[in-house]
Structure formats: C-alpha cells, structure tokens
Design a protein around this motif. Sequence first.
Motif, mmCIF file in Angstrom:
data_model
loop_
_atom_site.group_PDB
_atom_site.id
_atom_site.type_symbol
_atom_site.label_atom_id
_atom_site.label_comp_id
_atom_site.label_asym_id
_atom_site.label_seq_id
_atom_site.Cartn_x
_atom_site.Cartn_y
_atom_site.Cartn_z
ATOM 1 N N TYR A 32 15.149 -102.798 -0.338
ATOM 2 C CA TYR A 32 14.991 -103.705 0.800
ATOM 3 C C TYR A 32 16.332 -104.313 1.222
ATOM 4 O O TYR A 32 16.645 -104.367 2.408
ATOM 5 C CB TYR A 32 13.996 -104.821 0.439
ATOM 6 C CG TYR A 32 13.820 -105.823 1.549
ATOM 7 C CD1 TYR A 32 12.897 -105.613 2.561
ATOM 8 C CD2 TYR A 32 14.607 -106.972 1.606
ATOM 9 C CE1 TYR A 32 12.745 -106.520 3.595
ATOM 10 C CE2 TYR A 32 14.460 -107.887 2.637
ATOM 11 C CZ TYR A 32 13.537 -107.649 3.625
ATOM 12 O OH TYR A 32 13.399 -108.542 4.652
ATOM 13 N N ASN A 33 17.130 -104.774 0.275
ATOM 14 C CA ASN A 33 18.395 -105.450 0.579
ATOM 15 C C ASN A 33 19.509 -104.509 1.015
ATOM 16 O O ASN A 33 20.292 -104.847 1.899
ATOM 17 C CB ASN A 33 18.888 -106.242 -0.636
ATOM 18 C CG ASN A 33 18.297 -107.626 -0.718
ATOM 19 O OD1 ASN A 33 17.781 -108.165 0.240
ATOM 20 N ND2 ASN A 33 18.383 -108.206 -1.904
ATOM 21 N N TYR A 34 19.608 -103.331 0.377
ATOM 22 C CA TYR A 34 20.811 -102.502 0.519
ATOM 23 C C TYR A 34 20.606 -101.157 1.213
ATOM 24 O O TYR A 34 21.577 -100.524 1.601
ATOM 25 C CB TYR A 34 21.429 -102.239 -0.860
ATOM 26 C CG TYR A 34 21.834 -103.500 -1.573
ATOM 27 C CD1 TYR A 34 22.995 -104.182 -1.210
ATOM 28 C CD2 TYR A 34 21.054 -104.026 -2.597
ATOM 29 C CE1 TYR A 34 23.364 -105.355 -1.857
ATOM 30 C CE2 TYR A 34 21.424 -105.194 -3.252
ATOM 31 C CZ TYR A 34 22.571 -105.845 -2.869
ATOM 32 O OH TYR A 34 22.934 -107.011 -3.516
ATOM 33 N N LYS A 42 17.289 -100.183 3.292
ATOM 34 C CA LYS A 42 16.390 -100.205 4.448
ATOM 35 C C LYS A 42 17.011 -100.958 5.627
ATOM 36 O O LYS A 42 17.251 -102.152 5.527
ATOM 37 C CB LYS A 42 15.076 -100.878 4.048
ATOM 38 C CG LYS A 42 14.076 -100.982 5.174
ATOM 39 C CD LYS A 42 12.932 -101.900 4.770
ATOM 40 C CE LYS A 42 11.967 -102.128 5.885
ATOM 41 N NZ LYS A 42 12.558 -102.790 7.051
ATOM 42 N N PRO A 43 17.243 -100.295 6.748
ATOM 43 C CA PRO A 43 17.675 -101.033 7.941
ATOM 44 C C PRO A 43 16.556 -101.966 8.381
ATOM 45 O O PRO A 43 15.374 -101.637 8.284
ATOM 46 C CB PRO A 43 17.902 -99.944 8.991
ATOM 47 C CG PRO A 43 17.960 -98.668 8.230
ATOM 48 C CD PRO A 43 17.158 -98.865 6.988
ATOM 49 N N HIS A 44 16.927 -103.133 8.863
ATOM 50 C CA HIS A 44 15.936 -104.122 9.273
ATOM 51 C C HIS A 44 15.883 -104.173 10.792
ATOM 52 O O HIS A 44 16.908 -104.379 11.444
ATOM 53 C CB HIS A 44 16.293 -105.490 8.698
ATOM 54 C CG HIS A 44 15.139 -106.420 8.629
ATOM 55 N ND1 HIS A 44 14.577 -106.973 9.756
ATOM 56 C CD2 HIS A 44 14.432 -106.875 7.576
ATOM 57 C CE1 HIS A 44 13.569 -107.744 9.394
ATOM 58 N NE2 HIS A 44 13.451 -107.704 8.075
ATOM 59 N N THR A 61 21.524 -103.310 7.238
ATOM 60 C CA THR A 61 20.660 -103.775 6.159
ATOM 61 C C THR A 61 20.773 -105.294 6.032
ATOM 62 O O THR A 61 21.742 -105.892 6.525
ATOM 63 C CB THR A 61 21.060 -103.134 4.821
ATOM 64 O OG1 THR A 61 22.366 -103.602 4.464
ATOM 65 C CG2 THR A 61 21.042 -101.611 4.899
#
Length: 175
Positions: free
Chosen positions: A134-136, A138-140, A150
Amino acid sequence: YEREHSMSLWQGDWKRLDDKWIIAFMDDASRFITCYGVFDSATTENTIKVLREGFAEYGIPDEILTDHGTQFVAAKNRGKANHKFKEFLKENGVRHILARINHPQTNGKIERFFGLMEQKLHLFDSVEEFVEWYNYVKPHMSLNFDELETPYQAFLRKLPAERVFEFSGRWLFEE
C-alpha cells in the motif's frame, strides 16, 4: 478535503480483523501509513505503543484525528476527563481532534484504507506485506495518479522543508 503538508495531521483508528485488532495511523496529506500494529485487544496502551514507534520513525505530527473510541477518550466527560491517550498527546505537543460522533466520513481516509485491507489482505502473507504494498507499490488515485505516485512518494513531496531535517537519512533517501 486533505491537508496540504505531510505531518500536519495523522488519522488513526482501530479495526477488527478476524480474531485480532489492528491500529493504524495515516498521514492525511499523503495517505502514507506511518505506523500500525496488530494486537489481541484494542487498548489505549497499544495505541500509545504504536504511536511511540511512529514518532520515533517519522517525527511527531502537529495533530491527530480519531473517533470517540475509549482507546482515545474517556467514556464520561470526554472533554475534561484525564485519559492516558490525551496525556500522551499533550506531553508530545500534539493537538487531538475528535471526529463528529456517528460521522465516519470525518475519518474517511483511514476507513477507506481498512476497507481496502479487508478486500485485499487475503492476497498477502501478512499485514506487514500488505502495508508495504500500500505505501510503496500501489499508486493512489487521489494523489498524482498521472505519475503513478505512491503514498510514500507523496509523503516526501508534501513534506515541508523545515521538517525534512527531522528525519533520518535511513528512510528519506531509500527508494
């Protein structure tokens, strides 16, 4: 609504995960999960333990937003009663913001994170692996999606210059 700068506000909450409880704190400006923990029970002591780790790793945010859970506020006389969490934040110079009662949208970013965790956790070997993704990785979509940014990248980009020097070079320059 989101904060302009990293470290201005962290959203925090507890979530039941099967037979365990997870506490997570998210930087509001970047959606970066700064600290989390998995425990047998959702307690004030576990909340403070996780925040101590987050403060040691990333520094102390200006404000923390939570709901009215008993881990965060006293059950009676919420505004006036002494509470370990309230005292811990005061000792660290952090302003505590309480979400409106029965209004989960106020803490919506961390709630959305927990929803995604419920959907995707079965694809990972551990909560730690999920948070790393999630942090590093997955693009948000709410960040600079054209650049596939990310949460970690947004956290660094939105960090005010005066706070950059608070962090150790260990993580600031890793990629």
